[in-house]
Design an enzyme around this catalytic site. Structure first.
Site, PDB file in Angstrom:
ATOM      1  CG  ASN A 293      -2.056  -0.752   0.837  1.00 34.89           C
ATOM      2  OD1 ASN A 293      -3.110  -0.652   0.408  1.00 34.89           O
ATOM      3  ND2 ASN A 293      -2.043  -2.025   1.616  1.00 34.89           N
TER       4      ASN A 293
ATOM      5  NE  ARG B 115      -1.144  -2.597  23.064  1.00 33.62           N
ATOM      6  CZ  ARG B 115      -0.643  -3.183  22.000  1.00 33.62           C
ATOM      7  NH1 ARG B 115      -0.519  -2.690  20.876  1.00 33.62           N
ATOM      8  NH2 ARG B 115      -0.504  -4.541  22.039  1.00 33.62           N
TER       9      ARG B 115
ATOM     10  CG  HIS C 132     -10.035  -3.936   8.284  1.00 33.51           C
ATOM     11  ND1 HIS C 132      -9.220  -4.699   9.151  1.00 33.51           N
ATOM     12  CD2 HIS C 132     -11.245  -4.884   8.426  1.00 33.51           C
ATOM     13  CE1 HIS C 132      -9.791  -5.763   9.734  1.00 33.51           C
ATOM     14  NE2 HIS C 132     -10.972  -5.863   9.095  1.00 33.51           N
TER      15      HIS C 132
ATOM     16  CG  LEU D 186      -8.828  -3.194  16.294  1.00 43.93           C
ATOM     17  CD1 LEU D 186      -7.573  -2.858  15.757  1.00 43.93           C
ATOM     18  CD2 LEU D 186      -8.669  -4.747  16.847  1.00 43.93           C
TER      19      LEU D 186
HETATM   20  C1  GRF Z   1      -2.951  -5.749   3.386  1.00 42.51           C
HETATM   21  O1  GRF Z   1      -3.747  -6.775   3.316  1.00 42.51           O
HETATM   22  C2  GRF Z   1      -3.902  -4.632   4.025  1.00 42.51           C
HETATM   23  O2  GRF Z   1      -5.290  -4.958   3.793  1.00 42.51           O
HETATM   24  C3  GRF Z   1      -3.708  -4.987   5.781  1.00 42.51           C
HETATM   25  O3  GRF Z   1      -2.108  -5.297   5.645  1.00 42.51           O
HETATM   26  C4  GRF Z   1      -1.912  -6.007   4.631  1.00 42.51           C
HETATM   27  C5  GRF Z   1      -0.542  -5.831   4.180  1.00 42.51           C
HETATM   28  O4  GRF Z   1      -0.356  -4.354   3.773  1.00 42.51           O
HETATM   29  N1  GRF Z   1      -3.765  -3.802   6.320  1.00 42.51           N
HETATM   30  P1  GRF Z   1       0.894  -4.016   2.850  1.00 42.51           P
HETATM   31  O5  GRF Z   1       1.161  -4.859   1.741  1.00 42.51           O
HETATM   32  O6  GRF Z   1       2.077  -4.306   3.928  1.00 42.51           O
HETATM   33  O7  GRF Z   1       0.547  -2.547   2.563  1.00 42.51           O
END
Ligand code: GRF
Length: 203
Positions: A13, A64, A108, A143
């Site tokens: 992403n 955390r 998500h 969440l």
């Molecule tokens: C993806 O499937 C996304 O939906 C979730 O994390 C997974 C990995 O995302 N949030 P990326 O390839 O590291 O961006």
């Protein structure tokens, strides 16, 4: 629009955002990429794009809260207009989410509010859903629960397994995340009273 991107893994992403920026379709500056895990592919993608990247290994923090406090301090040094969670696999404290409320997005892999949490593709298959998809939403202290900005729907095809379904969803992730970030950068996408509003024209 200055953006800080948080990752935990492959960063596909993040790559979609980098590609959009390079293609000139995404009017943002990715000021920094922060990973909570060392040595992940997403850090290489940042380096290849000449973007400053740092690792904040959550294992080296006592709690955390300590991790989130340090993460916020690092993020705030870049004075971002927007924080983008892109495959960031950490549950964030309410103090952290409230700090960036209205200017933090997450992606998500489900049609929220369905399937909050993990293993969303397998859960959709187990439920016999004929449709599945992905949601970009503003982050709140619930969440995977913040107001949705954009969703994409994909068909579940007989014979699908979690991997084939995830691949179909990921293709759409790389379409809708850059679009949501573009809308935010144009001042069209805002979060008001726990709702995501999209204006037809830039403000
Ligand atoms: C993806 O499937 C996304 O939906 C979730 O994390 C997974 C990995 O995302 N949030 P990326 O390839 O590291 O961006």
């Amino acid at each position: 629009t200055r953006v800080v991107v948080l990752i935990s893994g492959s960063g596909s992403n993040l790559q979609a955002l980098i590609d959009g920026q390079k293609a000139g379709s995404l009017p943002v500056e990715i000021a920094c990429v922060i990973s909570n895990r060392p040595g992940v592919r997403g850090l290489e993608r940042a380096a290849e794009a000449g973007i400053e990247a740092l690792t904040l290994d959550h294992k080296s923090f006592a709690s955390r809260e300590d991790f989130d406090t340090e993460l916020a301090q690092q993020i705030d040094q870049y004075r971002p207009d927007l924080v983008v969670l892109a495959g960031f696999m950490r549950i964030l404290t309410p103090e952290f989410t409230q700090r960036y409320q209205g200017r933090m997005l997450n992606i998500h892999p489900s049609l929220l509010p369905k399937y909050q949490g993990l293993h969303t593709h397998q859960r959709a298959l187990d439920a016999g859903d004929s449709e599945h998809g992905v949601t970009v939403h503003f982050v709140t202290d619930e969440l995977d629960g913040g107001p949705a900005a954009i969703q994409a729907v994909v068909p579940v095809i007989p014979g699908d397994d979690a991997a084939s379904l995830a691949a179909r969803v990921q293709q759409q992730e790389h379409v809708i995340y850059p679009l949501a970030v573009q809308w935010f950068a144009e001042g069209r996408l805002t979060m008001t009273d726990n709702k995501a509003l999209l204006d037809s024209e830039p403000l």
